[in-house]
Write an enzyme that holds these catalytic residues in place. Structure first.
Site, mmCIF file in Angstrom:
data_model
loop_
_atom_site.group_PDB
_atom_site.id
_atom_site.type_symbol
_atom_site.label_atom_id
_atom_site.label_comp_id
_atom_site.label_asym_id
_atom_site.label_seq_id
_atom_site.Cartn_x
_atom_site.Cartn_y
_atom_site.Cartn_z
ATOM 1 N N LYS A 290 0.863 -1.199 0.004
ATOM 2 C CA LYS A 290 0.051 -0.045 -0.003
ATOM 3 C C LYS A 290 0.845 1.365 0.171
ATOM 4 O O LYS A 290 0.477 2.365 -0.381
ATOM 5 C CB LYS A 290 -0.823 -0.011 1.237
ATOM 6 C CG LYS A 290 -2.111 -1.211 1.237
ATOM 7 C CD LYS A 290 -2.796 -1.117 0.021
ATOM 8 C CE LYS A 290 -4.004 -1.932 0.160
ATOM 9 N NZ LYS A 290 -5.105 -2.046 -0.835
ATOM 10 N N SER B 82 -3.124 -12.175 4.666
ATOM 11 C CA SER B 82 -3.659 -12.143 3.229
ATOM 12 C C SER B 82 -2.764 -12.776 2.338
ATOM 13 O O SER B 82 -3.324 -13.616 1.283
ATOM 14 C CB SER B 82 -3.901 -10.895 2.755
ATOM 15 O OG SER B 82 -2.721 -10.075 2.809
#
Length: 478
Positions: free
Chosen positions: A62, A293
């Site tokens: 991110k 994840s």
């Protein structure tokens, strides 16, 4: 950059190819992350590569979109000097925005669902971000839904910029212009499939657009947690009701505007338990510490690889560092509490003992240790009571109320009271249960405001608290 080699003092040859002159800013380290081939897993006929986005300075993929969204907002005049950035985030986008925005002088306000790991929240606050926790059990349209709450905060704050990673075009653009070209270059332009997850949709869409232009043979594969609506939608064309999942950062109860699902060629729904075991295997087998994840992505990538009948080159991602999940994914107690471990179930009270003395997980104190030691152990282990063991034998139990009753009183002498031995405050009269008993045996114990002390014959097994019983009932209700 060319590879320079020198002979080390011990005669071994070492490479300096990864060394660079000093960078002007940590932000210059965003991107250009390495790719590693996984060789310790069964990948069938395929070769499986993993791109370590955990190597970004904020510890996740991110960072890329944070840099891109802030630059685009500055260019468009949406962000003025000293302005405020507001975002709804599972943690990593917020970390990226803080990593990029705070050195630039921006105020960062983040709305985070309450299921996110403690490490992420601590990291955000340490960077200087303002964190608003909200419910993770409500959907879009509810006033406490994290995206709706962030949008409301931004609307009410003059001059605030709502980053909105879910619809901001600078999100997928970051991956189309950086992540995609990097993968293409690192794999010599030979990529048959890329396995990604969808949180905001930027990675899928950005990579999908890039490879559609430069490598049409490359398939985009979706890894989705069971409970998310995305994989079922791709498989059936129908929008199902969202469930719940434990994996952080990917999976959705709606289709984000940035997620172009038409790019997906195949989708897998991965159970939480499989994701957690996969990411722990990634650490134990390959030495790569990754977040939850990444376990979902790895599980889907392995399934894809094993289904292939001809050799293919497959790439997936370490989306973020496992350092952000040490209190969750890599904590055996947490996994057991979530029902995500592989412990044998017995159908009796042993199933409720989260910290078994047999396996060395019990947090305990000795009768001659100080009350200060007992207090410190409770705090560090996040428990409210401790068994008191003397040469392995249970001789008592001590809880917060026992310590408080002993140390309260006049200031004079308080330190001496904290240093009093545990035996002076512990409860020595113990009511015990046998491991073979059923849940019904717990209720009378809790009615007496006691903790359940469980034995197997003469052997101490561990404690069961009210929260252990509640957690057990919650797991069985799913």
């Amino acid at each position: 950059m060319s590879v320079h080699r020198k002979v080390a003092p011990d005669g071994a040859e070492s490479t300096l190819s990864r060394l660079r002159p000093p960078y002007a800013s940590v932000l210059d380290l965003i991107g250009q992350t390495p790719v590693v081939e996984l060789t310790k897993f069964d990948t069938g006929k395929c070769r499986l590569f993993i791109k370590l986005e955990s190597q970004n300075p904020g510890g996740s993929i991110k960072d890329r979109i944070a840099l891109s969204m802030i630059a685009a907002a500055e260019k468009a005049g949406q962000l003025k000097p000293g302005g405020t950035i507001v975002e709804a985030t599972a943690g990593n986008t917020g970390l990226g925005l803080a990593q990029v925005g705070i050195p630039k002088g921006y105020r960062i306000i983040l709305v985070v669902p309450d299921k996110m790991s403690r490490e992420k929240i601590q990291h955000l606050r340490a960077l200087g971000a303002e964190v608003h926790m909200t419910r993770s059990d409500v959907g879009k349209g509810h006033p406490e839904y994290y995206q709706d709450m962030a949008e409301k905060i931004a609307a009410e704050l003059p001059g605030a910029f709502y980053a909105n990673q879910f619809a901001n075009p600078a999100n997928p653009l970051a991956h189309e212009t950086t992540t995609g070209p990097e993968i293409f270059t690192q794999l010599d332009g030979d990529v048959d499939a890329i396995v990604v997850g969808v949180g905001s949709g930027g990675t899928l869409t950005g990579l999908g657009r890039y490879f559609a232009k430069h490598s049409p043979k490359t398939e985009m594969v979706l890894a989705d947690p069971v409970g998310s609506v995305l994989a079922p939608l791709i498989k059936t064309g129908k929008m199902e009701e969202a469930g719940s999942w434990t994996v952080e950062g990917i999976g959705e109860d709606f289709v984000p505007p940035n997620a172009d699902l038409s790019l997906v060629k195949k989708a897998y729904s991965i159970p939480d338990k499989q994701s957690m075991l996969a990411v722990r295997d990634l650490l134990s087998k390959e030495g790569i510490l990754a977040g939850s994840s990444s376990g979902t992505l790895l599980s889907a990538a392995l399934r894809y690889c094993r289904e292939q009948t001809s050799p293919k080159r497959v790439v997936t991602l370490v989306c973020d560092s496992g350092n952000k999940y040490l209190s969750k994914v890599f904590d055996d107690i947490w996994l057991a509490e979530q029902g995500l471990d592989e412990h044998e179930q017995h159908g009796d009270l042993r199933d409720l003992v989260m910290r078994s003395h047999r396996t060395g997980d019990t947090v305990w104190v000795g009768p001659d240790e100080s009350l200060l030691n007992a207090y410190g152990r409770m705090r560090r282990s996040d428990v409210s009571q401790l068994p008191v063991l003397d040469e392995g034998k249970l001789v008592g139990i001590i809880d917060e109320s026992d310590i408080l009753a002993k140390v309260e009183g006049p200031y004079d002498g308080r330190w001496d009271r904290f240093n009093a031995p545990v035996r002076t405050a512990m409860t020595a009269t113990l009511h015990t249960l046998q491991a073979s008993q059923t849940l019904d045996a717990l209720l009378p114990v809790f009615d007496r405001n006691e903790v359940a002390i469980v034995f197997d014959g003469e052997e101490f097994i561990g404690l069961i608290t009210r929260i252990d019983l509640i957690n057990h009932l919650r797991r069985r209700a799913k």
